[in-house]
Design an enzyme around this catalytic site. Sequence first.
Site, short mmCIF file in Angstrom:
data_model
loop_
_atom_site.label_atom_id
_atom_site.label_comp_id
_atom_site.label_asym_id
_atom_site.label_seq_id
_atom_site.Cartn_x
_atom_site.Cartn_y
_atom_site.Cartn_z
N SER A 96 -28.59 -39.60 -15.23
CA SER A 96 -28.64 -40.48 -16.40
C SER A 96 -29.89 -40.18 -17.23
O SER A 96 -30.07 -39.03 -17.66
CB SER A 96 -28.59 -41.95 -15.95
OG SER A 96 -28.28 -42.80 -17.03
N ASP A 319 -16.94 -41.00 -18.75
CA ASP A 319 -18.28 -41.59 -18.74
C ASP A 319 -18.51 -42.31 -20.06
O ASP A 319 -18.58 -41.69 -21.12
CB ASP A 319 -19.33 -40.49 -18.54
CG ASP A 319 -20.73 -41.04 -18.26
OD1 ASP A 319 -21.02 -42.16 -18.71
OD2 ASP A 319 -21.52 -40.34 -17.61
N HIS A 347 -19.98 -43.29 -14.64
CA HIS A 347 -21.21 -42.67 -15.13
C HIS A 347 -21.84 -41.86 -14.01
O HIS A 347 -22.11 -42.39 -12.94
CB HIS A 347 -22.17 -43.78 -15.60
CG HIS A 347 -23.48 -43.30 -16.13
ND1 HIS A 347 -23.59 -42.23 -16.98
CD2 HIS A 347 -24.75 -43.75 -15.92
CE1 HIS A 347 -24.86 -42.04 -17.29
NE2 HIS A 347 -25.58 -42.94 -16.65
#
Length: 377
Positions: A96, A319, A347
């Site tokens: 991320s 995502d 994600h």
Amino acid sequence: LLEAFDVVAWDPRGTGLSTPAIDCIDDYDPYFGLDSPPETEEERIGLIDATSDFNARCSERSGEILPWVSTRASAQDMDSLRRALGEDRITYFGFSYGSELGGTWATMFPGTVRAAVLDGASDPNEPPVQQALNQAAGFERTLDGFLAACSADATCEFHNGGSAEGAFDRLFVAIDERPLATSPGRTEVTQGVAYTAVAQAMYSDYLWPELERALAAAQRGDGSGLLKLYDEYYQRKPDGTYGNELEAFLAISCLDNRDATTVEEVEAEVDRFVEAAPRFGANFAYGYACALWPVPAADAVTVTAKGAGPIVVVGTTGDAATPLESTKRLAASLDDGRLIVVEANQHTGYGVNQCVVDAVDRYLTALQIPEDGLVCS
């Protein structure tokens, strides 16, 4: 990986147990429980005033550290860690925001990169407004998928006779007109709270059954399920306290990227957001924090990782937070980016299936570079 490496983790500047940590407020509800998007001038002024107050409290309580928490600065800290460990080159695995941090580090210190994996990655070289538009569209696509799946499945608790989409839109109009009461001392479920709850569930289809139940309960006038997802998004603890992750991430983001510097510039983009994401867009657009942030932006780093060697970039097809198209642009912008696409509604992709685990592990442990564009179904 545990057999092959010594694993070193750290809290980047301003986050977690890093000292000093960014700490702006104690109670999130007065700031993030407000109705959004605003439909009246009173609601608009309320959002602006709350944002200004939030920023002022950040400056008052954490002003000492706010100018020094950019991604560029944390990338320099990574090199300090490398030198402290006595290593010429190190291996990095970031998820991320960690992908943006890793890409920045690999660009600034390419000669120290043994290998790097960036998972759940967006393109940090895009203008901030475009990044936000991409994310709004990503959440919209994932929400569309959730609602379509619910309409097609009679066992979905929000099925509504096969019209989950229409029921969702009617529910949010009703919440906007009359927010749902919750437990004493807590925020009502406003439209802003409800959108935050839905956004939380878009991070993984593992959360979709919980969202089904929460939306069905909200139709009956019970907002507790949506409030629970809202609390999960902001990482509210059982004792009512919060970590500082959101406050720190906001401070880092505002230091790294800033297109708009006035309220008017923020509001000028609302129509573009609504066009990109008819349900989510306006809620994404009305974010004044960075425009009103009290600290000037830091110098940007154009992420290329030139000279760092092959870097593996992982993206998932569903995502919402870091849409695949943005992940692909990051891989293409790297000097030697190698893309792995994982078919999943969540994600980040590592761990979804054995295909991506094996490809990443072989690269990290043995420097076996995966085929660019590998698809893991």
